[in-house]
Design a protein around this motif. Structure first.
Motif, PDB file in Angstrom:
ATOM      1  N   GLY A  57       0.762  -1.239   0.000  1.00 53.70           N
ATOM      2  CA  GLY A  57       0.000   0.000   0.000  1.00 53.70           C
ATOM      3  C   GLY A  57       0.794   1.291   0.000  1.00 53.70           C
ATOM      4  O   GLY A  57       0.231   2.364   0.227  1.00 53.70           O
ATOM      5  N   TYR A  58       2.080   1.225  -0.272  1.00 54.25           N
ATOM      6  CA  TYR A  58       2.910   2.428  -0.313  1.00 54.25           C
ATOM      7  C   TYR A  58       2.880   3.098  -1.685  1.00 54.25           C
ATOM      8  O   TYR A  58       3.220   4.270  -1.815  1.00 54.25           O
ATOM      9  CB  TYR A  58       4.362   2.090   0.035  1.00 54.25           C
ATOM     10  N   PRO A  74       1.403   9.136   0.641  1.00 55.35           N
ATOM     11  CA  PRO A  74       2.282   9.916   1.519  1.00 55.35           C
ATOM     12  C   PRO A  74       2.029   9.724   3.015  1.00 55.35           C
ATOM     13  O   PRO A  74       2.938   9.919   3.815  1.00 55.35           O
ATOM     14  CB  PRO A  74       2.008  11.364   1.107  1.00 55.35           C
ATOM     15  N   ASN A  75       0.826   9.340   3.396  1.00 52.53           N
ATOM     16  CA  ASN A  75       0.506   9.220   4.816  1.00 52.53           C
ATOM     17  C   ASN A  75       0.718   7.818   5.377  1.00 52.53           C
ATOM     18  O   ASN A  75       0.454   7.579   6.551  1.00 52.53           O
ATOM     19  CB  ASN A  75      -0.939   9.666   5.068  1.00 52.53           C
ATOM     20  N   LYS A  76       1.203   6.924   4.552  1.00 54.28           N
ATOM     21  CA  LYS A  76       1.477   5.560   5.002  1.00 54.28           C
ATOM     22  C   LYS A  76       2.658   5.584   5.972  1.00 54.28           C
ATOM     23  O   LYS A  76       3.688   6.198   5.706  1.00 54.28           O
ATOM     24  CB  LYS A  76       1.797   4.686   3.785  1.00 54.28           C
ATOM     25  N   GLY A  87       5.106   7.116  14.232  1.00 52.12           N
ATOM     26  CA  GLY A  87       4.230   7.671  13.205  1.00 52.12           C
ATOM     27  C   GLY A  87       4.978   8.325  12.062  1.00 52.12           C
ATOM     28  O   GLY A  87       4.453   9.219  11.408  1.00 52.12           O
ATOM     29  N   VAL A  88       6.204   7.901  11.796  1.00 51.06           N
ATOM     30  CA  VAL A  88       6.982   8.463  10.694  1.00 51.06           C
ATOM     31  C   VAL A  88       6.356   8.010   9.376  1.00 51.06           C
ATOM     32  O   VAL A  88       6.173   6.817   9.143  1.00 51.06           O
ATOM     33  CB  VAL A  88       8.463   8.019  10.766  1.00 51.06           C
ATOM     34  N   THR A  89       6.018   8.969   8.523  1.00 51.14           N
ATOM     35  CA  THR A  89       5.329   8.666   7.269  1.00 51.14           C
ATOM     36  C   THR A  89       6.278   8.679   6.075  1.00 51.14           C
ATOM     37  O   THR A  89       7.399   9.194   6.149  1.00 51.14           O
ATOM     38  CB  THR A  89       4.211   9.685   7.000  1.00 51.14           C
ATOM     39  N   LEU A  94      10.466  11.190   2.448  1.00 51.54           N
ATOM     40  CA  LEU A  94      10.754  11.798   1.144  1.00 51.54           C
ATOM     41  C   LEU A  94      11.114  13.268   1.286  1.00 51.54           C
ATOM     42  O   LEU A  94      11.971  13.769   0.565  1.00 51.54           O
ATOM     43  CB  LEU A  94       9.569  11.610   0.204  1.00 51.54           C
ATOM     44  N   SER A  95      10.496  13.950   2.218  1.00 58.70           N
ATOM     45  CA  SER A  95      10.827  15.356   2.462  1.00 58.70           C
ATOM     46  C   SER A  95      12.264  15.497   2.923  1.00 58.70           C
ATOM     47  O   SER A  95      12.993  16.389   2.472  1.00 58.70           O
ATOM     48  CB  SER A  95       9.873  15.932   3.511  1.00 58.70           C
ATOM     49  N   LEU A  96      12.675  14.631   3.812  1.00 54.50           N
ATOM     50  CA  LEU A  96      14.049  14.642   4.302  1.00 54.50           C
ATOM     51  C   LEU A  96      15.033  14.391   3.166  1.00 54.50           C
ATOM     52  O   LEU A  96      16.040  15.084   3.030  1.00 54.50           O
ATOM     53  CB  LEU A  96      14.222  13.592   5.395  1.00 54.50           C
ATOM     54  N   LEU A  97      14.724  13.424   2.311  1.00 53.75           N
ATOM     55  CA  LEU A  97      15.607  13.110   1.178  1.00 53.75           C
ATOM     56  C   LEU A  97      15.646  14.255   0.176  1.00 53.75           C
ATOM     57  O   LEU A  97      16.711  14.591  -0.334  1.00 53.75           O
ATOM     58  CB  LEU A  97      15.166  11.814   0.503  1.00 53.75           C
TER      59      LEU A  97
END
Length: 113
Positions: A57-58, A74-76, A87-89, A94-97
């Motif tokens: 489901g990602y 994105p909320n998975k 609760g790290v999504t 992806l934002s960090l990367l």
């Protein structure tokens, strides 16, 4: 043998699944061939990873003519219990990367005139 990525010895910070997901985040219409080249994986490995991500489901895809358009959920919450409990999504990963990539590009002296 052409088309086969050179092997990598040692450990890395990101899994191949994270690399594929980040590549798709950069280009939702990327071809498996292009993802494989960027991630230094075989096309078969990328197909398996995409299948894993879709099964859990990602990721999902929509066929458009002869190509696919991918959609990331994105909320998975990330799978590992250490991240899942916090609760790290996918979006936060992806934002960090993306932030790191932007900072590296800004610091690259070859980009400045």
């Amino acid at each position: 043998m052409e088309g086969v990525p050179e092997p990598h010895a040692g450990w890395t910070f990101l899994t191949n699944h994270a690399r594929v997901l980040a590549t798709i985040a950069d280009d939702h219409t990327a071809r498996i061939r292009d993802i494989a080249v960027r991630c230094r994986l075989t096309e078969r490995a990328v197909q398996k990873i995409i299948s894993d991500l879709e099964r859990d489901g990602y990721l999902s895809h929509r066929r458009e003519g002869r190509s696919n358009t991918y959609r990331i959920e994105p909320n998975k919450v990330l799978r590992h219990p250490a991240e899942a409990g916090l609760g790290v999504t996918v979006a936060s990963l992806l934002s960090l990367l993306a932030q790191d990539e932007a900072e590296r590009a800004a610091a690259d002296p070859s980009d400045t005139p």
